[in-house]
Design an enzyme around this catalytic site. Structure first.
Site, PDB file in Angstrom:
ATOM      1  N   ALA A   1      -5.989 -18.461  -0.475  1.00 57.59           N
ATOM      2  CA  ALA A   1      -6.396 -17.535  -1.523  1.00 57.59           C
ATOM      3  C   ALA A   1      -6.137 -16.085  -1.114  1.00 57.59           C
ATOM      4  CB  ALA A   1      -7.876 -17.757  -1.863  1.00 57.59           C
ATOM      5  N   LEU A   2      -4.946 -15.626  -1.468  1.00 57.47           N
ATOM      6  CA  LEU A   2      -4.560 -14.231  -1.222  1.00 57.47           C
ATOM      7  C   LEU A   2      -4.506 -13.469  -2.552  1.00 57.47           C
ATOM      8  CD1 LEU A   2      -3.355 -11.977   0.678  1.00 57.47           C
ATOM      9  CD2 LEU A   2      -1.097 -12.960   0.190  1.00 57.47           C
ATOM     10  N   ILE A  17      24.912 -29.683 -19.295  1.00 60.59           N
ATOM     11  CA  ILE A  17      25.721 -30.905 -19.172  1.00 60.59           C
ATOM     12  C   ILE A  17      25.133 -32.028 -20.038  1.00 60.59           C
ATOM     13  CG2 ILE A  17      26.363 -32.752 -17.533  1.00 60.59           C
ATOM     14  CD1 ILE A  17      26.698 -30.460 -15.418  1.00 60.59           C
ATOM     15  N   GLY A  63      23.550 -31.542 -22.741  1.00 63.44           N
ATOM     16  CA  GLY A  63      23.581 -31.140 -24.151  1.00 63.44           C
ATOM     17  C   GLY A  63      22.204 -31.272 -24.786  1.00 63.44           C
ATOM     18  N   GLU A  90       4.592 -17.456  -3.581  1.00 67.01           N
ATOM     19  CA  GLU A  90       4.831 -17.157  -2.155  1.00 67.01           C
ATOM     20  C   GLU A  90       5.816 -15.982  -1.979  1.00 67.01           C
ATOM     21  OE1 GLU A  90       4.630 -20.207   0.699  1.00 67.01           O
ATOM     22  OE2 GLU A  90       3.434 -21.515  -0.590  1.00 67.01           O
TER      23      GLU A  90
HETATM   24  N1  CAA Z   1       4.725 -10.447   9.862  1.00 69.95           N
HETATM   25  C1  CAA Z   1       3.885  -9.665  10.595  1.00 69.95           C
HETATM   26  N2  CAA Z   1       3.414  -8.471  10.144  1.00 69.95           N
HETATM   27  C2  CAA Z   1       3.815  -8.059   8.917  1.00 69.95           C
HETATM   28  C3  CAA Z   1       4.676  -8.811   8.105  1.00 69.95           C
HETATM   29  C4  CAA Z   1       5.134 -10.047   8.627  1.00 69.95           C
HETATM   30  N3  CAA Z   1       5.972 -10.839   7.928  1.00 69.95           N
HETATM   31  N4  CAA Z   1       4.875  -8.167   6.954  1.00 69.95           N
HETATM   32  C5  CAA Z   1       4.180  -7.024   7.029  1.00 69.95           C
HETATM   33  N5  CAA Z   1       3.531  -6.967   8.209  1.00 69.95           N
HETATM   34  C6  CAA Z   1       2.688  -5.881   8.738  1.00 69.95           C
HETATM   35  C7  CAA Z   1       3.488  -4.588   8.830  1.00 69.95           C
HETATM   36  O1  CAA Z   1       4.206  -4.524  10.056  1.00 69.95           O
HETATM   37  C8  CAA Z   1       2.408  -3.552   8.743  1.00 69.95           C
HETATM   38  O2  CAA Z   1       1.750  -3.459   9.969  1.00 69.95           O
HETATM   39  P1  CAA Z   1       1.684  -2.020  10.772  1.00 69.95           P
HETATM   40  O3  CAA Z   1       1.043  -1.072   9.823  1.00 69.95           O
HETATM   41  O4  CAA Z   1       0.854  -2.347  11.970  1.00 69.95           O
HETATM   42  O5  CAA Z   1       3.096  -1.653  11.085  1.00 69.95           O
HETATM   43  C9  CAA Z   1       1.399  -4.190   7.771  1.00 69.95           C
HETATM   44  O6  CAA Z   1       1.632  -5.606   7.821  1.00 69.95           O
HETATM   45  C10 CAA Z   1       1.576  -3.700   6.356  1.00 69.95           C
HETATM   46  O7  CAA Z   1       2.904  -4.052   5.974  1.00 69.95           O
HETATM   47  P2  CAA Z   1       3.713  -3.298   4.855  1.00 69.95           P
HETATM   48  O8  CAA Z   1       3.524  -1.813   4.999  1.00 69.95           O
HETATM   49  O9  CAA Z   1       5.096  -3.833   4.854  1.00 69.95           O
HETATM   50  O10 CAA Z   1       2.938  -3.773   3.552  1.00 69.95           O
HETATM   51  P3  CAA Z   1       3.277  -3.558   2.044  1.00 69.95           P
HETATM   52  O11 CAA Z   1       2.012  -3.239   1.355  1.00 69.95           O
HETATM   53  O12 CAA Z   1       4.434  -2.607   1.893  1.00 69.95           O
HETATM   54  O13 CAA Z   1       3.682  -5.032   1.542  1.00 69.95           O
HETATM   55  C11 CAA Z   1       5.108  -6.875   0.981  1.00 69.95           C
HETATM   56  C12 CAA Z   1       4.826  -5.678   1.902  1.00 69.95           C
HETATM   57  C13 CAA Z   1       6.309  -7.537   1.633  1.00 69.95           C
HETATM   58  C14 CAA Z   1       5.450  -6.465  -0.442  1.00 69.95           C
HETATM   59  C15 CAA Z   1       3.883  -7.837   1.004  1.00 69.95           C
HETATM   60  O14 CAA Z   1       2.768  -7.270   0.343  1.00 69.95           O
HETATM   61  C16 CAA Z   1       4.179  -9.181   0.367  1.00 69.95           C
HETATM   62  O15 CAA Z   1       4.776 -10.054   0.992  1.00 69.95           O
HETATM   63  N6  CAA Z   1       3.761  -9.381  -0.908  1.00 69.95           N
HETATM   64  C17 CAA Z   1       3.866 -10.695  -1.540  1.00 69.95           C
HETATM   65  C18 CAA Z   1       2.664 -11.523  -1.284  1.00 69.95           C
HETATM   66  C19 CAA Z   1       2.908 -12.963  -1.509  1.00 69.95           C
HETATM   67  O16 CAA Z   1       3.882 -13.555  -1.060  1.00 69.95           O
HETATM   68  N7  CAA Z   1       1.971 -13.593  -2.199  1.00 69.95           N
HETATM   69  C20 CAA Z   1       2.030 -15.015  -2.410  1.00 69.95           C
HETATM   70  C21 CAA Z   1       0.660 -15.515  -2.666  1.00 69.95           C
HETATM   71  S1  CAA Z   1       0.316 -17.018  -1.870  1.00 69.95           S
HETATM   72  C22 CAA Z   1       0.987 -18.223  -2.827  1.00 69.95           C
HETATM   73  O17 CAA Z   1       1.733 -17.996  -3.721  1.00 69.95           O
HETATM   74  C23 CAA Z   1       0.623 -19.578  -2.390  1.00 69.95           C
HETATM   75  C24 CAA Z   1       0.582 -20.567  -3.473  1.00 69.95           C
HETATM   76  O18 CAA Z   1      -0.451 -20.766  -4.034  1.00 69.95           O
HETATM   77  C25 CAA Z   1       1.784 -21.370  -3.758  1.00 69.95           C
END
Ligand code: CAA
Length: 380
Positions: A124-125, A337, A339, A363
């Site tokens: 739950a994100l 394909i 139709g 995700e």
């Molecule tokens: N691994 C480790 N650390 C990470 C990371 C990763 N992959 N990605 C980001 N971080 C860290 C960064 O290094 C940063 O740390 P520092 O400040 O120490 O340097 C911190 O996290 C903040 O990162 P960002 O500044 O990059 O964060 P952002 O706010 O710009 O967000 C984003 C980046 C890529 C857009 C991210 O918010 C994201 O992935 N969003 C999508 C979320 C998602 O995938 N949701 C899916 C929900 S779950 C789901 O769908 C499951 C289901 O039910 C099927």
């Protein structure tokens, strides 16, 4: 570079295919129509070791590699993508997260049950205002003695209605943004936790997607995963692996679209011959197969990187971005394909298109994958 699967990997692929053909295929369309959760199938998946594939055997898992997981996910999703996502969330988000960062007590209490398929997990994100902008968490977790008190709402939670265990991301310090988020293991019977709205969806209709509500929901501090403030990195690192699972799910849908197209084009007659004899159809099939193979290679590469403890988040973002597009394109071509028959429920291809679309959204949307990929390329 070795493109051969091991004997174990081949055995997993065959087991998954047989299970999917025997147990899922006869009723997948009906479950989709009726929005029925596949309880019996999930139970068997647990018995086969497919609910905790990468968890060590000491914690109740199958102790397999990520490549085996990709192969199984593709085969299950080729027949029933709803079942695929149920399995994927339990494996790559819930089990992986606890296995990597959980305490020994959390592993003994929860992971052993989740990995054996005796309990089901959810992740739950997402929140109404925190989808792609995942660090904008409004759900709070306030420390109170040896407990945290959770308040807030989560939405679009796969497995949410049927999960026994939910990994919940919540703000423990709102002033710190992404560094003020923590992760908690919440048991479904915890007072103050409730299941709210069930979504009616375009696709993956036999998996459940719900909102979850937390109202003064008290969780023991021992259920926090990692340090306070680790929750956002926990979510991001877990999702890096989750995206391999969704890429494999997309591959399964794409392969199903291709298989159905080949079968149909060899039977369907137009202008006095099978439509497979027309170059317009042959070229579509050739393009579908080529894109699927390319998507499969990036997905397997990201799995191989993960299995060899190399950075894999960048490649898994590419795999999900590309495989999800290939799945949508392949399902659209399969309908073309077929139709008119492709547009109605007599054949499965309309379900493939409905199921494929979500792989470009959950995700991390395709736009989020492009953020991850371009940041990886442009960083100093
Ligand atoms: N691994 C480790 N650390 C990470 C990371 C990763 N992959 N990605 C980001 N971080 C860290 C960064 O290094 C940063 O740390 P520092 O400040 O120490 O340097 C911190 O996290 C903040 O990162 P960002 O500044 O990059 O964060 P952002 O706010 O710009 O967000 C984003 C980046 C890529 C857009 C991210 O918010 C994201 O992935 N969003 C999508 C979320 C998602 O995938 N949701 C899916 C929900 S779950 C789901 O769908 C499951 C289901 O039910 C099927």
């Amino acid at each position: 570079m070795n493109f051969d699967y091991t004997e174990t990997q081949l055995m997993i692929k065959e087991t998954a295919r047989k299970f999917a053909e025997d147990e899922l295929a006869p009723s997948a369309a009906e479950r989709d129509e009726k929005e029925e959760f596949p309880f019996e199938a999930v139970k068997i998946l647990g018995e086969l070791g497919f609910m905790g594939m990468m968890v060590p055997e000491t914690y109740g898992g199958a102790g397999l590699d990520t490549i085996s997981y990709v192969l199984a996910m593709e085969e299950i999703s080729r027949v029933d993508a709803s079942c695929g996502v149920i399995m994927s969330v339990n494996n790559s988000l819930v089990c992986y997260g606890i296995n990597e960062w959980g305490t020994e007590e959390q592993k003994q209490k929860y992971l052993t049950q989740l990995a054996a398929g005796k309990l089901l997990g959810a992740f739950a994100l997402s929140e109404p205002e925190a989808g792609s902008d995942a660090s904008n968490q409004k759900t709070t977790a306030d420390k109170s003695g040896n407990e945290y008190v959770l308040n807030g709402t989560k939405n679009f939670i796969t497995n949410g209605a049927n999960a026994d265990i939910i990994l919940v991301m919540a703000a423990t310090d709102k002033t710190k943004g992404p560094h003020g988020i923590s992760t908690f293991i919440v048991e479904k019977n915890t007072p103050g936790f409730s299941i709210a709205k069930k979504e009616k969806k375009l696709g993956i209709r036999s998996s459940d997607t719900v909102s979850l509500a937390f109202q003064d929901c008290r969780v023991p501090a021992s259920n926090r995963i990692g340090d306070e403030g680790f929750g956002f990195k926990f979510a991001m690192r877990t999702l890096d692996g989750g995206r391999i699972g969704i890429a494999a799910q997309a591959l399964g849908i794409a392969q199903a679209s291709l298989d159905a197209s080949i079968q149909y084009s060899k039977q369907r007659k137009a202008f006095g011959k099978n439509i497979a004899e027309f170059q317009a159809i042959q070229f579509k099939i050739a393009d579908m197969a080529t894109k699927i193979e390319a998507a499969r290679l990036i997905t397997l590469k990201s799995a191989a990187l993960k299995d060899t403890n190399k950075p894999f988040g960048f490649t898994s973002a590419m795999a999900k971005l590309y495989a999800s597009k290939v799945a949508v394109d392949a399902a659209l071509e399969a309908i073309q394909i077929h139709g008119g028959y492709g547009y109605v429920k007599e054949y499965n291809v309309e379900r493939y298109l409905r199921d494929a679309k979500i792989t470009e959204i959950y995700e991390g949307t395709s736009e989020v994958q492009r953020i991850v990929i371009s940041r990886g390329l442009l960083k100093d």
